[in-house]
Scaffold this motif. Structure first.
Motif, short mmCIF file in Angstrom:
data_model
loop_
_atom_site.label_atom_id
_atom_site.label_comp_id
_atom_site.label_asym_id
_atom_site.label_seq_id
_atom_site.Cartn_x
_atom_site.Cartn_y
_atom_site.Cartn_z
N GLY A 136 3.59 4.33 8.39
CA GLY A 136 2.39 5.03 7.96
C GLY A 136 1.12 4.25 8.27
N LEU A 137 1.20 2.93 8.25
CA LEU A 137 0.04 2.08 8.51
C LEU A 137 -0.16 1.79 9.99
CD1 LEU A 137 -2.28 0.19 7.81
CD2 LEU A 137 -0.59 -1.54 7.10
N TRP A 138 0.90 1.43 10.70
CA TRP A 138 0.76 0.98 12.09
C TRP A 138 1.05 2.07 13.11
CZ3 TRP A 138 -1.61 -3.16 10.90
CH2 TRP A 138 -1.18 -3.98 9.84
N GLY A 139 1.55 3.21 12.69
CA GLY A 139 1.95 4.26 13.62
C GLY A 139 3.35 4.00 14.12
N ALA A 140 3.48 3.01 14.99
CA ALA A 140 4.79 2.56 15.47
C ALA A 140 4.63 1.16 16.01
CB ALA A 140 5.34 3.50 16.55
N VAL A 141 5.61 0.30 15.75
CA VAL A 141 5.58 -1.07 16.24
C VAL A 141 6.95 -1.45 16.78
CG1 VAL A 141 3.73 -1.88 14.72
CG2 VAL A 141 6.11 -1.97 13.93
N ARG A 142 6.98 -2.41 17.67
CA ARG A 142 8.24 -2.98 18.13
C ARG A 142 8.68 -4.04 17.13
NH1 ARG A 142 9.43 -0.69 22.84
NH2 ARG A 142 7.73 -0.04 24.22
N VAL A 143 9.97 -4.33 17.11
CA VAL A 143 10.49 -5.27 16.11
C VAL A 143 9.97 -6.69 16.33
CG1 VAL A 143 12.55 -3.94 15.54
CG2 VAL A 143 12.63 -5.59 17.44
N THR A 144 9.43 -6.96 17.51
CA THR A 144 8.86 -8.27 17.80
C THR A 144 7.38 -8.38 17.43
OG1 THR A 144 8.52 -7.49 20.06
CG2 THR A 144 10.49 -8.82 19.65
N ASP A 145 6.73 -7.27 17.13
CA ASP A 145 5.32 -7.29 16.74
C ASP A 145 5.17 -7.99 15.39
OD1 ASP A 145 4.32 -5.96 18.97
OD2 ASP A 145 4.53 -3.98 18.05
N ARG A 146 4.18 -8.87 15.28
CA ARG A 146 3.96 -9.62 14.05
C ARG A 146 3.03 -8.83 13.13
NH1 ARG A 146 5.73 -14.77 14.15
NH2 ARG A 146 4.27 -15.38 12.54
N ILE A 147 3.52 -8.49 11.94
CA ILE A 147 2.75 -7.71 10.96
C ILE A 147 2.92 -8.35 9.58
CG2 ILE A 147 2.94 -5.53 12.23
CD1 ILE A 147 5.20 -4.74 10.28
N PRO A 148 1.97 -8.10 8.66
CA PRO A 148 2.15 -8.55 7.28
C PRO A 148 2.95 -7.51 6.49
CG PRO A 148 -0.01 -7.55 7.52
CD PRO A 148 0.64 -7.51 8.89
N SER A 149 3.46 -7.92 5.36
CA SER A 149 4.11 -6.98 4.45
C SER A 149 3.05 -6.04 3.88
CB SER A 149 4.81 -7.75 3.32
OG SER A 149 5.54 -6.88 2.50
N TYR A 150 3.40 -4.78 3.69
CA TYR A 150 2.42 -3.78 3.26
C TYR A 150 3.12 -2.67 2.49
CZ TYR A 150 4.39 -0.82 6.89
OH TYR A 150 5.26 -0.07 7.63
N ARG A 151 2.32 -1.77 1.93
CA ARG A 151 2.89 -0.59 1.29
C ARG A 151 2.04 0.62 1.65
NH1 ARG A 151 7.58 -0.62 -2.12
NH2 ARG A 151 7.84 1.51 -2.85
#
Length: 255
Positions: free
Chosen positions: A114-129
């Motif tokens: 919902g936040l990023w749209g779509a990401v690859r498993v290697t993309d670095r993201i923070p935890s979110y809700r």
């Protein structure tokens, strides 16, 4: 082959890594739409905790998730494959794959968000809700927000190979393959063989095992029919469903 996965509601902590670098995320065509969601989500959670909790559909016990969202720009980031947890990701067990399978995972797995749209498993993201079912006051329903942005980006990401769509309904609303791409898109339903019923827990776990099996084998089926054969070769009991591209995987034990 491109595999579309749902995220998990539960997520690992962000950890102590470097913070999010939005420009480093895959699918740069989604950057503007990502920035819009990130800006509104952070502002909402920083301004009014109660309203944010209502908008995000969080119980009293999950109040801390609102505070987490206020720190999205400064919190540590980790590969998305480490952030997402839950039944499917436990069964997939990305960290235990060998080097070749991990490389395939990095190029073929796409997690919807919902936040990023779509990401690859290697993309670095923070935890979110922020689930896809959320309706933000300014942007509206996130499924609708992402549809426009993804209309051009996702077909390009899919290329000319098979699309294996394992998303739940809420995340499938953000993008639906059309035309020729729809003809080479496969969906999987996991059924308890004796009852022919879907049971949520082993449905997710089996899908995680299926993806792991495909990554380990290096199989590259080009069509739903070829995917069915590849899964049978890997020991799964597969029936082709009533709809084009729909596969039923039959499991005897619920685990």
């Amino acid at each position: 082959m491109l595999v579309l996965l749902p995220p998990s509601e539960g997520k690992a902590s962000s950890g102590r890594g470097a913070p999010l670098k939005p420009e480093s995320l895959s699918l740069p065509g989604l950057a503007e739409a990502r920035a819009a969601v990130l800006d509104e989500l952070v502002e909402l959670c920083a301004a009014d905790e109660e309203k944010a909790r209502e908008v995000l559909g969080l119980s009293e016990g999950l109040r801390g998730e609102v505070a987490k969202n206020t720190e999205l720009r400064t919190a540590g980031a980790r590969p998305a494959g480490e952030i997402y947890t839950g039944v499917l990701y436990d069964a997939l067990a990305l960290a235990t794959l060998d080097a070749a399978a991990r490389k395939r995972a990095g190029s073929s797995l796409l997690v919807f968000s919902g936040l990023w749209g779509a990401v690859r498993v290697t993309d670095r993201i923070p935890s979110y809700r922020c689930s896809m079912g959320v309706k933000l006051p300014g942007l509206g329903a996130l499924g609708g927000h992402w549809r426009t942005a993804m209309a051009d980006v996702l077909p390009e990401a899919a290329g000319d190979g098979l699309v294996l769509d394992l998303r739940s309904a809420a995340y499938a609303s953000a993008w639906k393959p059309k035309g020729e791409l729809a003809a080479r898109t496969a969906t999987v339903r996991v059924l308890h063989a004796p009852t022919r019923k879907v049971v949520s827990h082993f449905n997710k776990a089996t899908k995680g095992r299926i993806v792991r099996s495909l990554l380990e084998s290096g199989a590259e089926p080009g069509s739903p029919a070829a995917l069915a054969e590849a899964l049978r070769d890997l020991g799964y009991v597969v029936e082709e469903g009533g709809k084009a591209g729909a596969l039923d995987v039959l499991v005897d034990e619920i685990h």
